[in-house]
Design a protein around this motif. Structure first.
Motif, PDB file in Angstrom:
ATOM      1  N   ILE A 143       6.607  -9.265  -0.298  1.00  0.00           N
ATOM      2  CA  ILE A 143       5.604  -9.201   0.753  1.00  0.00           C
ATOM      3  C   ILE A 143       4.850  -7.891   0.578  1.00  0.00           C
ATOM      4  O   ILE A 143       5.397  -6.920   0.064  1.00  0.00           O
ATOM      5  CB  ILE A 143       6.258  -9.297   2.159  1.00  0.00           C
ATOM      6  N   SER A 144       3.618  -7.862   0.981  1.00  0.00           N
ATOM      7  CA  SER A 144       2.827  -6.635   0.915  1.00  0.00           C
ATOM      8  C   SER A 144       3.469  -5.584   1.820  1.00  0.00           C
ATOM      9  O   SER A 144       3.850  -5.877   2.953  1.00  0.00           O
ATOM     10  CB  SER A 144       1.394  -6.937   1.359  1.00  0.00           C
ATOM     11  N   THR A 145       3.615  -4.373   1.283  1.00  0.00           N
ATOM     12  CA  THR A 145       4.333  -3.329   2.018  1.00  0.00           C
ATOM     13  C   THR A 145       3.487  -2.081   2.199  1.00  0.00           C
ATOM     14  O   THR A 145       2.465  -1.891   1.540  1.00  0.00           O
ATOM     15  CB  THR A 145       5.614  -2.903   1.275  1.00  0.00           C
ATOM     16  N   GLU A 146       3.984  -1.236   3.081  1.00  0.00           N
ATOM     17  CA  GLU A 146       3.392   0.077   3.312  1.00  0.00           C
ATOM     18  C   GLU A 146       4.490   1.122   3.201  1.00  0.00           C
ATOM     19  O   GLU A 146       5.517   1.030   3.869  1.00  0.00           O
ATOM     20  CB  GLU A 146       2.756   0.119   4.697  1.00  0.00           C
ATOM     21  N   ASN A 186      11.881 -13.521   4.475  1.00  0.00           N
ATOM     22  CA  ASN A 186      10.744 -12.867   5.150  1.00  0.00           C
ATOM     23  C   ASN A 186      10.751 -13.102   6.661  1.00  0.00           C
ATOM     24  O   ASN A 186       9.720 -13.346   7.261  1.00  0.00           O
ATOM     25  CB  ASN A 186       9.413 -13.329   4.543  1.00  0.00           C
ATOM     26  N   ASN A 223       6.410   0.627  -6.844  1.00  0.00           N
ATOM     27  CA  ASN A 223       6.098  -0.794  -7.007  1.00  0.00           C
ATOM     28  C   ASN A 223       7.149  -1.502  -7.851  1.00  0.00           C
ATOM     29  O   ASN A 223       7.565  -2.623  -7.545  1.00  0.00           O
ATOM     30  CB  ASN A 223       4.699  -0.977  -7.605  1.00  0.00           C
ATOM     31  N   GLN A 226       1.125  -6.086   6.638  1.00  0.00           N
ATOM     32  CA  GLN A 226       1.954  -5.352   5.684  1.00  0.00           C
ATOM     33  C   GLN A 226       3.265  -4.936   6.344  1.00  0.00           C
ATOM     34  O   GLN A 226       3.278  -4.477   7.489  1.00  0.00           O
ATOM     35  CB  GLN A 226       1.235  -4.110   5.174  1.00  0.00           C
ATOM     36  N   LEU A 260       5.495  -5.331  11.121  1.00  0.00           N
ATOM     37  CA  LEU A 260       4.280  -5.527  10.337  1.00  0.00           C
ATOM     38  C   LEU A 260       3.102  -4.758  10.932  1.00  0.00           C
ATOM     39  O   LEU A 260       2.988  -4.615  12.146  1.00  0.00           O
ATOM     40  CB  LEU A 260       3.928  -7.021  10.274  1.00  0.00           C
ATOM     41  N   MET A 283       0.838  -1.165   0.000  1.00  0.00           N
ATOM     42  CA  MET A 283       0.000   0.000   0.000  1.00  0.00           C
ATOM     43  C   MET A 283       0.894   1.243   0.000  1.00  0.00           C
ATOM     44  O   MET A 283       1.847   1.327   0.761  1.00  0.00           O
ATOM     45  CB  MET A 283      -0.893  -0.017   1.237  1.00  0.00           C
ATOM     46  N   GLU A 330      -0.972  -5.019  10.265  1.00  0.00           N
ATOM     47  CA  GLU A 330      -2.060  -5.707   9.568  1.00  0.00           C
ATOM     48  C   GLU A 330      -1.539  -6.514   8.383  1.00  0.00           C
ATOM     49  O   GLU A 330      -2.098  -6.497   7.285  1.00  0.00           O
ATOM     50  CB  GLU A 330      -3.144  -4.716   9.147  1.00  0.00           C
TER      51      GLU A 330
END
Length: 167
Positions: free
Chosen positions: A36-39, A87, A26, A98, A94, A1, A96
């Motif tokens: 991994i999903s990131t912020e 990971n 991105n 992310q 982290l 995100m 949530e």
């Protein structure tokens, strides 16, 4: 995100600019093997506010183009893909699910000045500064020559592969 927050009113922030910043972040994350999903937060500010932030955070009272605030810890000379390839994150890293990489604070006013000074487009300058800052969030640095060469090479590879040139 990716969160983008415009806190300045000197340079117009177009949808195209926001989309390009998101796209280049991105792309850089993919190229740096972040799986991994990131912020990531991007804050656009002006010269006066980045000068104040630079003084507060680095004790340097002058305008700069971009500041990076990484949330992950790296040993000297190490980057994300060398440290976190499996990971192996702590719960504190982290939010949530992310991975919180950190914040990018970019002076659009300074980016505009530099684009004119260097003779390339404003979009190219913003993309360069964004890639530069993302690499900082991933552990790259440029304080010693060896690290600087490594970081500059990586910046240019990402920009070239993204088809962004100095023109």
């Amino acid at each position: 995100m990716i969160y983008i927050d415009n806190r300045q009113d000197k340079i117009e922030v177009t949808n195209k600019l926001v989309e390009k910043v998101e796209e280049i972040i991105n792309y850089a994350l993919k190229e740096e093997e972040v799986h991994i999903s990131t912020e990531v937060s991007v804050i656009f500010i002006d010269n006066e506010n980045i000068r104040e932030l630079n003084k507060e955070q680095r004790n340097i009272e002058r305008v700069t183009d971009v500041l990076s605030f990484p949330m992950l810890d790296y040993s000297e000379g190490q980057v994300y893909k060398e440290v976190y390839e499996h990971n192996n994150f702590h719960d504190a890293d982290l939010h949530e699910g992310q991975l919180i990489l950190g914040d990018i604070v970019l002076s659009l006013e300074r980016a505009k000045e530099q684009s004119e000074e260097y003779g390339h487009s404003f979009m190219r300058e913003v993309c360069y500064l964004t890639v530069h800052s993302v690499l900082h969030l991933l552990g790259y640095d440029h304080m010693i020559d060896e690290d600087k060469i490594r970081m500059r090479k990586r910046e240019e590879e990402i920009l070239e592969n993204f088809n962004i040139t100095r023109n």
